[in-house]
Design an enzyme around this catalytic site. Structure first.
Site, PDB file in Angstrom:
ATOM      1  N   ASP A  11      50.999  64.495  39.659  1.00  0.00           N
ATOM      2  CA  ASP A  11      51.084  63.554  38.542  1.00  0.00           C
ATOM      3  C   ASP A  11      52.563  63.360  38.232  1.00  0.00           C
ATOM      4  O   ASP A  11      53.175  64.188  37.557  1.00  0.00           O
ATOM      5  CB  ASP A  11      50.340  64.108  37.327  1.00  0.00           C
ATOM      6  CG  ASP A  11      50.381  63.164  36.141  1.00  0.00           C
ATOM      7  OD1 ASP A  11      50.466  61.936  36.356  1.00  0.00           O
ATOM      8  OD2 ASP A  11      50.337  63.647  35.000  1.00  0.00           O
ATOM      9  N   GLU A  71      49.312  60.010  41.823  1.00  0.00           N
ATOM     10  CA  GLU A  71      48.818  58.968  40.928  1.00  0.00           C
ATOM     11  C   GLU A  71      49.763  57.779  40.944  1.00  0.00           C
ATOM     12  O   GLU A  71      50.983  57.932  40.920  1.00  0.00           O
ATOM     13  CB  GLU A  71      48.678  59.504  39.499  1.00  0.00           C
ATOM     14  CG  GLU A  71      47.971  58.531  38.583  1.00  0.00           C
ATOM     15  CD  GLU A  71      47.627  59.144  37.246  1.00  0.00           C
ATOM     16  OE1 GLU A  71      46.431  59.325  36.979  1.00  0.00           O
ATOM     17  OE2 GLU A  71      48.548  59.448  36.478  1.00  0.00           O
ATOM     18  N   ASP A 143      49.771  67.559  32.170  1.00  0.00           N
ATOM     19  CA  ASP A 143      50.310  67.151  33.468  1.00  0.00           C
ATOM     20  C   ASP A 143      49.658  67.928  34.608  1.00  0.00           C
ATOM     21  O   ASP A 143      49.289  67.350  35.634  1.00  0.00           O
ATOM     22  CB  ASP A 143      51.832  67.314  33.496  1.00  0.00           C
ATOM     23  CG  ASP A 143      52.506  66.495  32.410  1.00  0.00           C
ATOM     24  OD1 ASP A 143      52.347  65.265  32.427  1.00  0.00           O
ATOM     25  OD2 ASP A 143      53.167  67.081  31.540  1.00  0.00           O
TER      26      ASP A 143
END
Length: 169
Positions: A11, A71, A143
């Site tokens: 992420d 992502e 996160d």
């Protein structure tokens, strides 16, 4: 006979980049590790990107994943922040690619749909489903949880991604 596949989910973020490692064998998921790599906000951008690079490289070296998932980022009203996030995302894709891993990308709504069943869920729903899917899961912060969700999304979609790539030629 199937082999266990180790996946790193990432992420990306300039302040904090989350990472999560899972093992998958068929439909089963097993939590391995998760955490965050941080950069020092008082440093210049290049130094911060180096911190992210070095931290992610250590994760890849330590856990030796077979595949990576990152992502995708979204564009927001602050163009400078979007560009900085894009640079952090570049590091998040570069590190596993340089280690020889195939890197897949997933939109945030695809990640949520893979984990909680709908594309527009809340953080607490993701946290709850992570604990259901992997009872031994440990994560500190959003996160790391998001990175684990990205890894799970990839575990669920990796077969269809391979089929798409094969059909594309």
């Amino acid at each position: 006979m199937q082999n266990t596949i180790r996946i790193v989910g990432i992420d990306p973020g300039l302040r904090r980049t989350g990472w999560g490692i899972i093992d998958t064998l068929g439909n089963s998921l097993r939590f391995v590790a998760s955490g965050t790599v941080t950069s020092d906000g008082d440093m210049d951008l290049a130094s911060r990107l180096c911190q992210l690079h070095d931290g992610l490289a250590e994760v890849v070296h330590t856990y030796k994943p077979d595949e990576a998932a990152v992502e995708q980022t979204f564009v927001n009203k602050d163009a400078v922040a979007t560009l900085k996030l894009g640079q952090a995302r570049g590091i998040a894709m570069l590190v596993p690619a340089r280690a020889g891993l195939r890197v897949s990308e997933y939109a945030p709504n695809a990640v949520k749909k893979a984990v909680i069943g709908v594309g527009h869920g809340e953080k607490h729903q993701i946290h709850m489903m992570l604990k259901i899917l992997m009872p031994k899961v440990e994560f500190k912060g959003d996160d790391a949880a998001d990175a684990l969700a990205i890894a799970i999304c990839h575990a669920h979609n990796r077969g269809s991604n391979r089929m798409r790539e094969a059909l594309a030629g």
